[in-house]
Design a protein around this motif. Structure first.
Motif, PDB file in Angstrom:
ATOM      1  N   VAL A 118       0.802  -1.214   0.000  1.00  0.00           N
ATOM      2  CA  VAL A 118       0.000   0.000   0.000  1.00  0.00           C
ATOM      3  C   VAL A 118       0.845   1.278   0.000  1.00  0.00           C
ATOM      4  N   GLU A 119       2.038   1.225   0.584  1.00  0.00           N
ATOM      5  CA  GLU A 119       2.844   2.449   0.653  1.00  0.00           C
ATOM      6  C   GLU A 119       3.675   2.689  -0.600  1.00  0.00           C
ATOM      7  N   LEU A 120       3.605   1.793  -1.554  1.00  0.00           N
ATOM      8  CA  LEU A 120       4.358   1.943  -2.802  1.00  0.00           C
ATOM      9  C   LEU A 120       3.416   2.388  -3.907  1.00  0.00           C
ATOM     10  N   TYR A 121       3.851   3.359  -4.672  1.00  0.00           N
ATOM     11  CA  TYR A 121       3.024   3.767  -5.805  1.00  0.00           C
ATOM     12  C   TYR A 121       3.931   4.086  -6.984  1.00  0.00           C
ATOM     13  N   PRO A 122       3.417   3.875  -8.190  1.00  0.00           N
ATOM     14  CA  PRO A 122       4.249   4.055  -9.381  1.00  0.00           C
ATOM     15  C   PRO A 122       4.474   5.525  -9.708  1.00  0.00           C
ATOM     16  N   SER A 123       5.396   5.744 -10.602  1.00  0.00           N
ATOM     17  CA  SER A 123       5.735   7.088 -11.053  1.00  0.00           C
ATOM     18  C   SER A 123       4.533   7.778 -11.699  1.00  0.00           C
TER      19      SER A 123
ATOM     20  N   ILE B 263      12.159   0.096  -7.349  1.00  0.00           N
ATOM     21  CA  ILE B 263      11.495   0.906  -6.325  1.00  0.00           C
ATOM     22  C   ILE B 263      12.525   1.497  -5.371  1.00  0.00           C
ATOM     23  N   PHE B 264      12.173   2.664  -4.846  1.00  0.00           N
ATOM     24  CA  PHE B 264      13.092   3.438  -4.017  1.00  0.00           C
ATOM     25  C   PHE B 264      12.362   4.003  -2.816  1.00  0.00           C
ATOM     26  N   GLU B 265      13.113   4.227  -1.764  1.00  0.00           N
ATOM     27  CA  GLU B 265      12.603   4.919  -0.586  1.00  0.00           C
ATOM     28  C   GLU B 265      13.074   6.359  -0.662  1.00  0.00           C
ATOM     29  N   VAL B 266      12.205   7.272  -0.265  1.00  0.00           N
ATOM     30  CA  VAL B 266      12.528   8.696  -0.266  1.00  0.00           C
ATOM     31  C   VAL B 266      12.499   9.175   1.177  1.00  0.00           C
ATOM     32  N   LYS B 267      13.465  10.004   1.541  1.00  0.00           N
ATOM     33  CA  LYS B 267      13.488  10.543   2.907  1.00  0.00           C
ATOM     34  C   LYS B 267      12.153  11.192   3.243  1.00  0.00           C
ATOM     35  N   GLU B 268      11.799  11.086   4.494  1.00  0.00           N
ATOM     36  CA  GLU B 268      10.533  11.632   4.973  1.00  0.00           C
ATOM     37  C   GLU B 268      10.414  13.133   4.697  1.00  0.00           C
ATOM     38  N   THR B 269      11.534  13.826   4.670  1.00  0.00           N
ATOM     39  CA  THR B 269      11.530  15.283   4.466  1.00  0.00           C
ATOM     40  C   THR B 269      11.563  15.677   2.986  1.00  0.00           C
TER      41      THR B 269
ATOM     42  N   HIS C 105      14.394  -0.789   0.772  1.00  0.00           N
ATOM     43  CA  HIS C 105      14.863  -1.684   1.835  1.00  0.00           C
ATOM     44  C   HIS C 105      16.365  -1.958   1.773  1.00  0.00           C
ATOM     45  N   LYS C 106      17.112  -0.981   1.324  1.00  0.00           N
ATOM     46  CA  LYS C 106      18.561  -1.135   1.201  1.00  0.00           C
ATOM     47  C   LYS C 106      19.187  -1.580   2.515  1.00  0.00           C
ATOM     48  N   THR C 107      18.737  -0.999   3.635  1.00  0.00           N
ATOM     49  CA  THR C 107      19.335  -1.343   4.921  1.00  0.00           C
ATOM     50  C   THR C 107      18.617  -2.501   5.616  1.00  0.00           C
ATOM     51  N   LEU C 108      17.343  -2.699   5.346  1.00  0.00           N
ATOM     52  CA  LEU C 108      16.588  -3.778   5.997  1.00  0.00           C
ATOM     53  C   LEU C 108      16.835  -5.141   5.362  1.00  0.00           C
ATOM     54  N   CYS C 109      16.799  -5.171   4.045  1.00  0.00           N
ATOM     55  CA  CYS C 109      16.982  -6.434   3.329  1.00  0.00           C
ATOM     56  C   CYS C 109      17.413  -6.104   1.903  1.00  0.00           C
ATOM     57  N   GLY C 110      18.641  -5.663   1.758  1.00  0.00           N
ATOM     58  CA  GLY C 110      19.154  -5.269   0.448  1.00  0.00           C
ATOM     59  C   GLY C 110      18.998  -6.343  -0.608  1.00  0.00           C
ATOM     60  N   ALA C 111      19.180  -7.603  -0.235  1.00  0.00           N
ATOM     61  CA  ALA C 111      19.061  -8.701  -1.195  1.00  0.00           C
ATOM     62  C   ALA C 111      17.623  -8.895  -1.666  1.00  0.00           C
ATOM     63  N   CYS C 112      16.648  -8.475  -0.869  1.00  0.00           N
ATOM     64  CA  CYS C 112      15.239  -8.662  -1.231  1.00  0.00           C
ATOM     65  C   CYS C 112      14.822  -7.793  -2.410  1.00  0.00           C
ATOM     66  N   HIS C 113      15.509  -6.712  -2.631  1.00  0.00           N
ATOM     67  CA  HIS C 113      15.170  -5.809  -3.734  1.00  0.00           C
ATOM     68  C   HIS C 113      16.400  -5.487  -4.568  1.00  0.00           C
ATOM     69  N   ASN C 114      17.309  -6.423  -4.609  1.00  0.00           N
ATOM     70  CA  ASN C 114      18.514  -6.300  -5.424  1.00  0.00           C
ATOM     71  C   ASN C 114      18.156  -6.722  -6.846  1.00  0.00           C
TER      72      ASN C 114
ATOM     73  N   GLN D  18       9.487  13.366  -9.552  1.00  0.00           N
ATOM     74  CA  GLN D  18       8.521  13.332 -10.645  1.00  0.00           C
ATOM     75  C   GLN D  18       9.146  12.787 -11.927  1.00  0.00           C
ATOM     76  N   THR D  19      10.476  12.791 -11.996  1.00  0.00           N
ATOM     77  CA  THR D  19      11.185  12.347 -13.196  1.00  0.00           C
ATOM     78  C   THR D  19      12.384  11.497 -12.800  1.00  0.00           C
ATOM     79  N   LYS D  20      12.921  10.785 -13.762  1.00  0.00           N
ATOM     80  CA  LYS D  20      14.117   9.989 -13.486  1.00  0.00           C
ATOM     81  C   LYS D  20      15.292  10.907 -13.166  1.00  0.00           C
ATOM     82  N   ASP D  21      15.382  12.049 -13.824  1.00  0.00           N
ATOM     83  CA  ASP D  21      16.451  13.004 -13.516  1.00  0.00           C
ATOM     84  C   ASP D  21      16.415  13.406 -12.042  1.00  0.00           C
ATOM     85  N   GLN D  22      15.223  13.681 -11.538  1.00  0.00           N
ATOM     86  CA  GLN D  22      15.079  14.041 -10.125  1.00  0.00           C
ATOM     87  C   GLN D  22      15.467  12.872  -9.230  1.00  0.00           C
ATOM     88  N   LEU D  23      15.065  11.669  -9.614  1.00  0.00           N
ATOM     89  CA  LEU D  23      15.437  10.484  -8.839  1.00  0.00           C
ATOM     90  C   LEU D  23      16.952  10.318  -8.804  1.00  0.00           C
ATOM     91  N   GLN D  24      17.603  10.468  -9.937  1.00  0.00           N
ATOM     92  CA  GLN D  24      19.063  10.331  -9.988  1.00  0.00           C
ATOM     93  C   GLN D  24      19.743  11.347  -9.072  1.00  0.00           C
TER      94      GLN D  24
END
Length: 140
Positions: free
Chosen positions: A10-15, A44-50, A73-82, A55-61
């Motif tokens: 539920v907390e994940l949504y597409p671009s 999929i990526f996590e964005v800081k709460e702040t 989940h880089k720190t929780l389970c990096g292999a799960c979303h590698n 809105q674009t791949k350039d912004q994501l980069q």
């Protein structure tokens, strides 16, 4: 009620504009010459709460460079979303439209991968009894 399904947490949504872009993508010629069933995996990526979601791949980069975003989940389970070829995808410059950059499978070293994907209603339904609390049980 629909042919394509995006089984996701539920907390994940597409671009922004993903749905329109996905349908444009499906109209392109398929160069894989494969009749093997497939799903289309979303990085999929996590964005800081702040921070605001990009809105674009350039912004994501840019957000990845300054650590305002990290792979999911880089720190929780990096292999799960590698995701296979994720680093290469991250470094590719933005070009309009969606495209396949790699056909990956859940083989070593990606056997723990829990992809978020677009599939069809022909795939087995996601079992909502599974949760991440047990870690790795969603791989079922």
């Amino acid at each position: 009620q629909t042919y394509f399904v995006l089984p996701s947490d539920v907390e994940l949504y597409p671009s922004v504009n993903f749905i329109q872009e996905f349908f444009k993508f499906l109209k392109q010629k398929d160069f894989s010459n494969s009749t093997v069933p497939r799903v289309y995996v979303l990085p999929i990526f996590e964005v800081k709460e702040t921070a605001y979601p990009p809105q674009t791949k350039d912004q994501l980069q840019a957000m990845l460079k300054n650590n305002d975003a990290v792979p999911f989940h880089k720190t929780l389970c990096g292999a799960c979303h590698n995701i296979p070829k994720l680093k290469e995808w991250q470094e590719l410059p933005y070009t309009p439209g969606l495209k396949v950059i790699h056909i990956g499978k859940r083989h070593s070293p990606y056997q723990l991968w829990e992809p978020i994907y677009v599939g069809t209603h022909k795939e087995p339904l996601y079992d909502e009894r599974l949760s991440w609390e047990g870690k790795k049980d969603k791989m079922t």
